[in-house]
Design a protein around this motif. Structure first.
Motif, PDB file in Angstrom:
ATOM      1  N   SER A  60      13.667   2.583  -0.057  1.00  0.00           N
ATOM      2  CA  SER A  60      14.830   1.862  -0.580  1.00  0.00           C
ATOM      3  C   SER A  60      15.966   2.855  -0.802  1.00  0.00           C
ATOM      4  O   SER A  60      15.778   4.073  -0.672  1.00  0.00           O
ATOM      5  CB  SER A  60      14.469   1.170  -1.897  1.00  0.00           C
ATOM      6  N   ALA A  61      17.125   2.351  -1.168  1.00  0.00           N
ATOM      7  CA  ALA A  61      18.275   3.213  -1.437  1.00  0.00           C
ATOM      8  C   ALA A  61      17.980   4.185  -2.577  1.00  0.00           C
ATOM      9  O   ALA A  61      18.558   5.272  -2.642  1.00  0.00           O
ATOM     10  CB  ALA A  61      19.502   2.360  -1.770  1.00  0.00           C
ATOM     11  N   THR A  62      17.066   3.834  -3.470  1.00  0.00           N
ATOM     12  CA  THR A  62      16.710   4.698  -4.593  1.00  0.00           C
ATOM     13  C   THR A  62      15.559   5.645  -4.253  1.00  0.00           C
ATOM     14  O   THR A  62      15.146   6.428  -5.093  1.00  0.00           O
ATOM     15  CB  THR A  62      16.306   3.853  -5.823  1.00  0.00           C
ATOM     16  N   GLY A  63      15.023   5.553  -3.023  1.00  0.00           N
ATOM     17  CA  GLY A  63      13.949   6.436  -2.596  1.00  0.00           C
ATOM     18  C   GLY A  63      12.550   5.876  -2.762  1.00  0.00           C
ATOM     19  O   GLY A  63      11.578   6.512  -2.386  1.00  0.00           O
ATOM     20  N   ARG A  64      12.440   4.696  -3.333  1.00  0.00           N
ATOM     21  CA  ARG A  64      11.131   4.064  -3.539  1.00  0.00           C
ATOM     22  C   ARG A  64      10.562   3.610  -2.201  1.00  0.00           C
ATOM     23  O   ARG A  64      11.271   3.083  -1.356  1.00  0.00           O
ATOM     24  CB  ARG A  64      11.282   2.870  -4.486  1.00  0.00           C
ATOM     25  N   ILE A  65       9.264   3.786  -2.016  1.00  0.00           N
ATOM     26  CA  ILE A  65       8.597   3.313  -0.801  1.00  0.00           C
ATOM     27  C   ILE A  65       8.288   1.834  -0.972  1.00  0.00           C
ATOM     28  O   ILE A  65       7.703   1.422  -1.977  1.00  0.00           O
ATOM     29  CB  ILE A  65       7.303   4.112  -0.531  1.00  0.00           C
ATOM     30  N   GLU A  66       8.722   1.051  -0.007  1.00  0.00           N
ATOM     31  CA  GLU A  66       8.449  -0.381  -0.021  1.00  0.00           C
ATOM     32  C   GLU A  66       8.228  -0.856   1.402  1.00  0.00           C
ATOM     33  O   GLU A  66       8.531  -0.145   2.363  1.00  0.00           O
ATOM     34  CB  GLU A  66       9.578  -1.164  -0.690  1.00  0.00           C
ATOM     35  N   SER A  67       7.673  -2.046   1.520  1.00  0.00           N
ATOM     36  CA  SER A  67       7.388  -2.617   2.835  1.00  0.00           C
ATOM     37  C   SER A  67       8.147  -3.917   2.995  1.00  0.00           C
ATOM     38  O   SER A  67       8.352  -4.654   2.028  1.00  0.00           O
ATOM     39  CB  SER A  67       5.884  -2.882   2.988  1.00  0.00           C
ATOM     40  N   LEU A  68       8.548  -4.189   4.224  1.00  0.00           N
ATOM     41  CA  LEU A  68       9.154  -5.467   4.568  1.00  0.00           C
ATOM     42  C   LEU A  68       8.184  -6.165   5.504  1.00  0.00           C
ATOM     43  O   LEU A  68       7.983  -5.727   6.642  1.00  0.00           O
ATOM     44  CB  LEU A  68      10.517  -5.267   5.238  1.00  0.00           C
ATOM     45  N   ALA A  69       7.547  -7.207   4.988  1.00  0.00           N
ATOM     46  CA  ALA A  69       6.572  -7.964   5.772  1.00  0.00           C
ATOM     47  C   ALA A  69       7.232  -9.242   6.261  1.00  0.00           C
ATOM     48  O   ALA A  69       7.876  -9.942   5.484  1.00  0.00           O
ATOM     49  CB  ALA A  69       5.342  -8.288   4.926  1.00  0.00           C
ATOM     50  N   ARG A  70       7.082  -9.518   7.549  1.00  0.00           N
ATOM     51  CA  ARG A  70       7.619 -10.772   8.099  1.00  0.00           C
ATOM     52  C   ARG A  70       6.471 -11.763   8.224  1.00  0.00           C
ATOM     53  O   ARG A  70       5.414 -11.430   8.752  1.00  0.00           O
ATOM     54  CB  ARG A  70       8.287 -10.530   9.447  1.00  0.00           C
ATOM     55  N   PHE A  71       6.715 -12.979   7.715  1.00  0.00           N
ATOM     56  CA  PHE A  71       5.723 -14.044   7.744  1.00  0.00           C
ATOM     57  C   PHE A  71       6.227 -15.198   8.593  1.00  0.00           C
ATOM     58  O   PHE A  71       7.342 -15.684   8.383  1.00  0.00           O
ATOM     59  CB  PHE A  71       5.448 -14.579   6.330  1.00  0.00           C
ATOM     60  N   GLU A  72       5.399 -15.633   9.524  1.00  0.00           N
ATOM     61  CA  GLU A  72       5.647 -16.867  10.264  1.00  0.00           C
ATOM     62  C   GLU A  72       5.334 -18.008   9.302  1.00  0.00           C
ATOM     63  O   GLU A  72       4.251 -18.047   8.705  1.00  0.00           O
ATOM     64  CB  GLU A  72       4.735 -16.937  11.483  1.00  0.00           C
ATOM     65  N   VAL A  73       6.269 -18.937   9.142  1.00  0.00           N
ATOM     66  CA  VAL A  73       6.063 -20.072   8.246  1.00  0.00           C
ATOM     67  C   VAL A  73       5.200 -21.104   8.956  1.00  0.00           C
ATOM     68  O   VAL A  73       5.570 -21.634  10.000  1.00  0.00           O
ATOM     69  CB  VAL A  73       7.409 -20.682   7.799  1.00  0.00           C
ATOM     70  N   LEU A  74       4.031 -21.366   8.375  1.00  0.00           N
ATOM     71  CA  LEU A  74       3.109 -22.350   8.929  1.00  0.00           C
ATOM     72  C   LEU A  74       3.331 -23.729   8.316  1.00  0.00           C
ATOM     73  O   LEU A  74       3.115 -24.744   8.967  1.00  0.00           O
ATOM     74  CB  LEU A  74       1.663 -21.913   8.712  1.00  0.00           C
ATOM     75  N   GLU A  75       3.740 -23.730   7.037  1.00  0.00           N
ATOM     76  CA  GLU A  75       3.983 -24.992   6.332  1.00  0.00           C
ATOM     77  C   GLU A  75       4.895 -24.718   5.146  1.00  0.00           C
ATOM     78  O   GLU A  75       4.758 -23.704   4.472  1.00  0.00           O
ATOM     79  CB  GLU A  75       2.645 -25.571   5.860  1.00  0.00           C
ATOM     80  N   GLU A  76       5.838 -25.626   4.901  1.00  0.00           N
ATOM     81  CA  GLU A  76       6.785 -25.497   3.793  1.00  0.00           C
ATOM     82  C   GLU A  76       6.459 -26.487   2.686  1.00  0.00           C
ATOM     83  O   GLU A  76       6.053 -27.611   2.958  1.00  0.00           O
ATOM     84  CB  GLU A  76       8.205 -25.803   4.255  1.00  0.00           C
ATOM     85  N   ALA A  77       6.673 -26.041   1.445  1.00  0.00           N
ATOM     86  CA  ALA A  77       6.557 -26.950   0.312  1.00  0.00           C
ATOM     87  C   ALA A  77       7.872 -27.001  -0.460  1.00  0.00           C
ATOM     88  O   ALA A  77       8.203 -28.005  -1.071  1.00  0.00           O
ATOM     89  CB  ALA A  77       5.435 -26.524  -0.618  1.00  0.00           C
ATOM     90  N   LYS A  78       8.632 -25.911  -0.421  1.00  0.00           N
ATOM     91  CA  LYS A  78       9.921 -25.845  -1.112  1.00  0.00           C
ATOM     92  C   LYS A  78      10.823 -24.915  -0.323  1.00  0.00           C
ATOM     93  O   LYS A  78      10.375 -23.892   0.189  1.00  0.00           O
ATOM     94  CB  LYS A  78       9.730 -25.325  -2.537  1.00  0.00           C
ATOM     95  N   GLY A  79      12.093 -25.258  -0.238  1.00  0.00           N
ATOM     96  CA  GLY A  79      13.009 -24.501   0.603  1.00  0.00           C
ATOM     97  C   GLY A  79      12.892 -25.036   2.010  1.00  0.00           C
ATOM     98  O   GLY A  79      11.974 -25.797   2.316  1.00  0.00           O
ATOM     99  N   GLU A  80      13.818 -24.679   2.864  1.00  0.00           N
ATOM    100  CA  GLU A  80      13.736 -25.215   4.223  1.00  0.00           C
ATOM    101  C   GLU A  80      14.462 -24.345   5.228  1.00  0.00           C
ATOM    102  O   GLU A  80      15.311 -23.554   4.874  1.00  0.00           O
ATOM    103  CB  GLU A  80      14.290 -26.633   4.276  1.00  0.00           C
ATOM    104  N   GLY A  81      14.056 -24.520   6.465  1.00  0.00           N
ATOM    105  CA  GLY A  81      14.803 -23.923   7.554  1.00  0.00           C
ATOM    106  C   GLY A  81      14.173 -22.759   8.274  1.00  0.00           C
ATOM    107  O   GLY A  81      13.950 -22.826   9.460  1.00  0.00           O
ATOM    108  N   ALA A  82      13.875 -21.682   7.556  1.00  0.00           N
ATOM    109  CA  ALA A  82      13.451 -20.463   8.233  1.00  0.00           C
ATOM    110  C   ALA A  82      12.050 -20.604   8.832  1.00  0.00           C
ATOM    111  O   ALA A  82      11.136 -21.083   8.183  1.00  0.00           O
ATOM    112  CB  ALA A  82      13.478 -19.286   7.269  1.00  0.00           C
ATOM    113  N   ARG A  83      11.916 -20.192  10.073  1.00  0.00           N
ATOM    114  CA  ARG A  83      10.595 -20.177  10.727  1.00  0.00           C
ATOM    115  C   ARG A  83       9.871 -18.871  10.436  1.00  0.00           C
ATOM    116  O   ARG A  83       8.666 -18.780  10.572  1.00  0.00           O
ATOM    117  CB  ARG A  83      10.753 -20.384  12.222  1.00  0.00           C
ATOM    118  N   VAL A  84      10.650 -17.849  10.059  1.00  0.00           N
ATOM    119  CA  VAL A  84      10.096 -16.551   9.668  1.00  0.00           C
ATOM    120  C   VAL A  84      10.820 -16.107   8.399  1.00  0.00           C
ATOM    121  O   VAL A  84      12.043 -16.211   8.316  1.00  0.00           O
ATOM    122  CB  VAL A  84      10.289 -15.494  10.781  1.00  0.00           C
TER     123      VAL A  84
END
Length: 183
Positions: A60-84
């Motif tokens: 991150s900008a502060t130097g912290r190690i983090e991960s960005l995981a991309r998820f394929e949306v299989l089913e929605e319960a709240k929110g809408e639109g994004a497939r990933v």
């Protein structure tokens, strides 16, 4: 007004605890307050069942190690639109220099992992899990039972017995809670 204050206070607590975890040597243990399903649903802007397609470890900008995981949306319960959806997760291993950050209890997805995700905005298109790890429920597919998640008793009276429940049942309950909130 009281509920909004409790949600804001809980978010501030989680953010503070996450920052403490990111500083080496300052925190040894972490206890998060229980969040019933209704509260997690209200706190999340997006609730989906997703499958991790990849994960990139960054600083991150502060130097912290983090991960960005991309998820394929299989089913929605709240929110809408994004497939990933892209989900920020604390920790990971930087391949170039071998430095690794492990945050006990925090989810760190691998490609192929499936989870029920309660997500809130983090930065632009990137989301983060509600309650550090509370809003990340790994999905298992059991022969004869289909996709299930292990539920905690703290999710509320409907889940007092704990155990495993069909993912579809939880997604439906989230839709009901969200529908009640919108009325």
């Amino acid at each position: 007004m009281l509920r909004v204050g409790r949600v804001a206070a809980r978010r501030a607590l989680v953010a503070t605890l996450a920052m403490l975890l990111a500083v080496p040597g300052t925190a040894r243990a972490l206890t998060l307050a229980a969040m019933p399903l209704e509260e997690m649903t209200r706190a999340a802007s997006v609730v989906v069942r997703g499958r991790c397609v990849d994960r990139q470890v960054t600083r991150s900008a502060t130097g912290r190690i983090e991960s960005l995981a991309r998820f394929e949306v299989l089913e929605e319960a709240k929110g809408e639109g994004a497939r990933v959806v892209t989900v920020r997760q604390l920790g990971g291993r930087l391949e170039g220099d071998g430095v690794e950050l492990v945050v006990p209890g925090a989810p760190l997805s691998e490609p192929g992992d499936e989870a029920l995700l309660f997500l809130e905005p983090h930065d632009g298109e990137v989301l983060t899990v509600v309650g550090l790890a509370l809003g990340y429920m790994p999905v298992a597919v059991l022969p004869g039972s289909g996709a299930v998640v292990r539920v905690s008793r703290v999710l509320g009276a409907d889940y007092a017995s704990g155990g495993v429940r069909p993912v579809g049942d939880l997604l439906q309950r989230v839709r009901e809670i969200d529908g009640l909130r919108r009325r």
